[in-house]
Design an enzyme around this catalytic site. Structure first.
Site: not given
Length: 204
Positions: A66, A69-73, A133-134, A164
């Site tokens: 995608r 940048q970086i994100t967390y789930h 976040s998207l 992000c």
């Protein structure tokens, strides 16, 4: 649009399933919304820079396709993947992004939470704190990946990254703003109904 409830899953198998779905779809394949709660994971987008990961600790990092940048789930976060043929819908990516943001904003409003999109950066914010976040991938005229809305989760892992790509960006969640916090299933029901409505609307 069909809604598929995947429950709680590791990230990587769902990511691989998204790619297979998109690659194998035909002009007649029904669009779907995949609702899922992930086990802890950091995901790094195509433009991701290593310096935005401050401390992975014991959480896996997955490189994905995608944007962003970086994100967390993690558990307690509602993730909805939007498996959409946007060419068939004669819409635009900008319209899809707006539909996602507006659906999140309306969902939060149903719980008395005032939120807004930011024209400078994707996502939805409560005051200056990010609550959703998207991230999307466009391939073969279709869209996959989607949105993540913080409902009732441990936000600590966000302090291990620049969310992000924004150093110091603070995160928030429904549980910090509403008591008692609604269940993930309740939020998912509201959000998917709004996504069906807003994604079906004509692009302006």
């Amino acid at each position: 649009m069909k809604t598929v409830d995947l429950g709680r899953r590791d990230y990587l198998p769902v990511f691989e399933a998204m790619k297979r779905f998109n690659d194998s779809r035909s002009a007649d394949t029904e669009d779907e919304l995949w609702v899922v709660e992930h086990n802890p994971v950091f995901t790094q987008g195509l433009a991701g820079k290593a310096e935005h990961l401050l401390d992975a600790a014991d959480i896996p990092v997955v490189q994905i396709d995608r944007g962003g940048q970086i994100t967390y789930h993690g558990p307690g976060q509602l993730v909805v993947y939007t498996m959409i043929d946007f060419k068939r819908r004669k819409t635009s990516v900008r319209h899809i992004v707006s539909a996602l943001e507006n659906s999140i904003i309306a969902t939060l409003a149903a719980y008395g939470i005032a939120s807004a999109a930011d024209p400078q950066r994707p996502g939805v914010y409560v005051d200056s704190k990010k609550i959703a976040s998207l991230g999307l991938r466009i391939k073969n005229g279709s869209v996959y990946h989607g949105l993540a809305l913080n409902v009732n989760m441990d936000l600590t892992p966000f302090t291990h990254i620049n969310p992000c790509g924004y150093a110091g960006l603070q995160m928030t969640q429904i549980a910090d703003l509403v008591s008692p916090c609604p269940t993930l299933a309740d939020v998912a029901g509201k959000l998917t109904a709004l996504l069906n409505k807003n994604l079906a609307a004509e692009a302006v």
